[in-house]
Design a protein around this motif. Structure first.
Motif, PDB file in Angstrom:
ATOM      1  N   LEU A  98      18.022  35.806  65.773  1.00 56.57           N
ATOM      2  CA  LEU A  98      19.328  34.493  65.493  1.00 56.57           C
ATOM      3  C   LEU A  98      20.378  34.777  65.741  1.00 56.57           C
ATOM      4  N   LEU A  99      21.165  36.115  66.361  1.00 56.51           N
ATOM      5  CA  LEU A  99      22.437  35.826  66.905  1.00 56.51           C
ATOM      6  C   LEU A  99      21.891  35.776  67.842  1.00 56.51           C
ATOM      7  N   LEU A 100      21.051  36.659  68.983  1.00 54.81           N
ATOM      8  CA  LEU A 100      20.648  36.140  70.867  1.00 54.81           C
ATOM      9  C   LEU A 100      20.823  34.916  70.774  1.00 54.81           C
ATOM     10  N   ALA A 101      20.088  34.714  70.305  1.00 57.40           N
ATOM     11  CA  ALA A 101      19.116  32.583  69.923  1.00 57.40           C
ATOM     12  C   ALA A 101      20.985  31.919  70.038  1.00 57.40           C
ATOM     13  N   SER A 102      21.971  32.857  69.563  1.00 57.74           N
ATOM     14  CA  SER A 102      23.671  31.201  69.359  1.00 57.74           C
ATOM     15  C   SER A 102      24.162  31.955  69.667  1.00 57.74           C
ATOM     16  N   ALA A 103      23.730  32.839  70.920  1.00 59.49           N
ATOM     17  CA  ALA A 103      25.023  33.674  71.500  1.00 59.49           C
ATOM     18  C   ALA A 103      25.198  32.350  72.776  1.00 59.49           C
ATOM     19  N   GLY A 104      24.950  31.266  72.604  1.00 61.63           N
ATOM     20  CA  GLY A 104      25.167  30.161  73.928  1.00 61.63           C
ATOM     21  C   GLY A 104      26.017  29.179  72.883  1.00 61.63           C
ATOM     22  N   LEU A 105      26.159  29.230  71.731  1.00 61.66           N
ATOM     23  CA  LEU A 105      26.894  28.231  70.585  1.00 61.66           C
ATOM     24  C   LEU A 105      28.149  29.038  70.043  1.00 61.66           C
ATOM     25  N   TRP A 106      27.972  30.418  70.198  1.00 60.26           N
ATOM     26  CA  TRP A 106      30.196  31.002  70.359  1.00 60.26           C
ATOM     27  C   TRP A 106      30.266  30.226  71.678  1.00 60.26           C
ATOM     28  N   ALA A 107      29.672  30.504  72.506  1.00 61.10           N
ATOM     29  CA  ALA A 107      30.641  30.263  74.538  1.00 61.10           C
ATOM     30  C   ALA A 107      30.849  28.780  74.144  1.00 61.10           C
ATOM     31  N   ILE A 137      31.037  26.848  71.048  1.00 64.42           N
ATOM     32  CA  ILE A 137      32.260  26.645  70.540  1.00 64.42           C
ATOM     33  C   ILE A 137      33.500  27.271  70.191  1.00 64.42           C
ATOM     34  N   ALA A 138      33.532  28.032  71.373  1.00 64.77           N
ATOM     35  CA  ALA A 138      34.964  29.045  71.736  1.00 64.77           C
ATOM     36  C   ALA A 138      35.633  27.588  72.541  1.00 64.77           C
ATOM     37  N   SER A 139      35.326  27.456  73.497  1.00 59.42           N
ATOM     38  CA  SER A 139      35.817  26.200  74.822  1.00 59.42           C
ATOM     39  C   SER A 139      36.216  25.283  74.026  1.00 59.42           C
ATOM     40  N   GLY A 140      35.151  24.890  73.073  1.00 58.77           N
ATOM     41  CA  GLY A 140      35.963  23.781  71.967  1.00 58.77           C
ATOM     42  C   GLY A 140      37.184  23.662  71.514  1.00 58.77           C
ATOM     43  N   SER A 141      37.273  25.041  71.365  1.00 60.39           N
ATOM     44  CA  SER A 141      38.811  25.798  70.442  1.00 60.39           C
ATOM     45  C   SER A 141      40.150  25.625  71.728  1.00 60.39           C
ATOM     46  N   LYS A 142      39.628  26.069  72.458  1.00 62.42           N
ATOM     47  CA  LYS A 142      40.649  26.304  73.767  1.00 62.42           C
ATOM     48  C   LYS A 142      40.582  24.822  74.293  1.00 62.42           C
ATOM     49  N   GLY A 195      37.700  18.328  72.730  1.00 61.91           N
ATOM     50  CA  GLY A 195      37.154  20.549  71.897  1.00 61.91           C
ATOM     51  C   GLY A 195      36.560  20.395  70.414  1.00 61.91           C
ATOM     52  N   THR A 196      36.287  18.816  70.063  1.00 62.21           N
ATOM     53  CA  THR A 196      35.590  18.630  68.877  1.00 62.21           C
ATOM     54  C   THR A 196      34.068  18.462  69.054  1.00 62.21           C
ATOM     55  N   GLY A 197      34.388  17.534  70.205  1.00 59.64           N
ATOM     56  CA  GLY A 197      32.569  17.430  70.747  1.00 59.64           C
ATOM     57  C   GLY A 197      32.075  18.708  71.099  1.00 59.64           C
ATOM     58  N   LYS A 198      32.672  19.547  71.834  1.00 54.40           N
ATOM     59  CA  LYS A 198      32.184  20.485  72.566  1.00 54.40           C
ATOM     60  C   LYS A 198      31.563  21.415  71.486  1.00 54.40           C
ATOM     61  N   ILE A 199      32.294  21.770  70.387  1.00 55.79           N
ATOM     62  CA  ILE A 199      32.421  22.310  69.041  1.00 55.79           C
ATOM     63  C   ILE A 199      31.122  21.440  68.548  1.00 55.79           C
ATOM     64  N   ALA A 200      30.279  20.657  68.198  1.00 60.84           N
ATOM     65  CA  ALA A 200      29.772  19.362  67.399  1.00 60.84           C
ATOM     66  C   ALA A 200      28.244  19.925  68.566  1.00 60.84           C
ATOM     67  N   LYS A 201      28.438  20.177  69.833  1.00 65.36           N
ATOM     68  CA  LYS A 201      27.489  19.883  70.803  1.00 65.36           C
ATOM     69  C   LYS A 201      27.119  21.680  71.068  1.00 65.36           C
ATOM     70  N   GLY A 202      27.985  22.933  70.932  1.00 62.58           N
ATOM     71  CA  GLY A 202      27.723  24.409  70.722  1.00 62.58           C
ATOM     72  C   GLY A 202      26.884  23.740  68.885  1.00 62.58           C
ATOM     73  N   ILE A 203      26.530  23.613  67.719  1.00 65.92           N
ATOM     74  CA  ILE A 203      26.441  23.812  66.682  1.00 65.92           C
ATOM     75  C   ILE A 203      25.074  23.179  66.437  1.00 65.92           C
ATOM     76  N   GLY A 204      25.105  21.729  67.674  1.00 70.40           N
ATOM     77  CA  GLY A 204      23.626  21.381  67.163  1.00 70.40           C
ATOM     78  C   GLY A 204      22.188  22.452  68.399  1.00 70.40           C
ATOM     79  N   HIS A 205      23.247  22.662  69.539  1.00 71.06           N
ATOM     80  CA  HIS A 205      21.802  23.310  70.065  1.00 71.06           C
ATOM     81  C   HIS A 205      21.681  25.068  69.252  1.00 71.06           C
TER      82      HIS A 205
END
Length: 106
Positions: A20-29, A31-36, A90-100
């Motif tokens: 699960l952690l490996l599959a969600s690595a892109g998710l955290w990237a 979310i970080a981009s959206g926060s930035k 940023g919110t759009g990127k975070i939502a996209k990451g969570i969706g992925h």
């Protein structure tokens, strides 16, 4: 025998968590981009607000009240736009990451 089964069960849980952690690595990237982006929008907005305020104060000191009002308005308008754009982006990127991430988990 029971001890061996418990160990196998724990290893399965650990293996699942690792996957699960490996599959969600892109998710955290993502979310970080959206926060930035949210932070960049806020910083850019604060800069424009300060610039407009300084220009407005300068116009007030030199007794140009109409130009001062225009400078204040321009600074506030630019700040609002920058904060709004950064937040939406940023919110759009975070939502996209969570969706992925959810898609990969399911």
């Amino acid at each position: 025998m029971v001890s061996a089964l418990v160990e196998i069960d724990e290893l399965r849980k650990l293996h699942l968590l690792t996957l699960l952690l490996l599959a969600s690595a892109g998710l955290w990237a993502q979310i970080a981009s959206g926060s930035k982006d949210i932070g960049k929008g806020a910083a850019k907005g604060a800069g424009h607000l300060a610039k407009g305020t300084a220009a407005g104060v300068g116009h007030l000191v030199t007794l140009h009240p109409v130009a001062a009002g225009a400078s204040f308005g321009k600074g506030v308008g630019s700040a609002g736009k920058d904060v709004g754009v950064g937040t939406v982006k940023g919110t759009g990127k975070i939502a996209k990451g969570i969706g992925h991430g959810i898609k990969k988990i399911l």
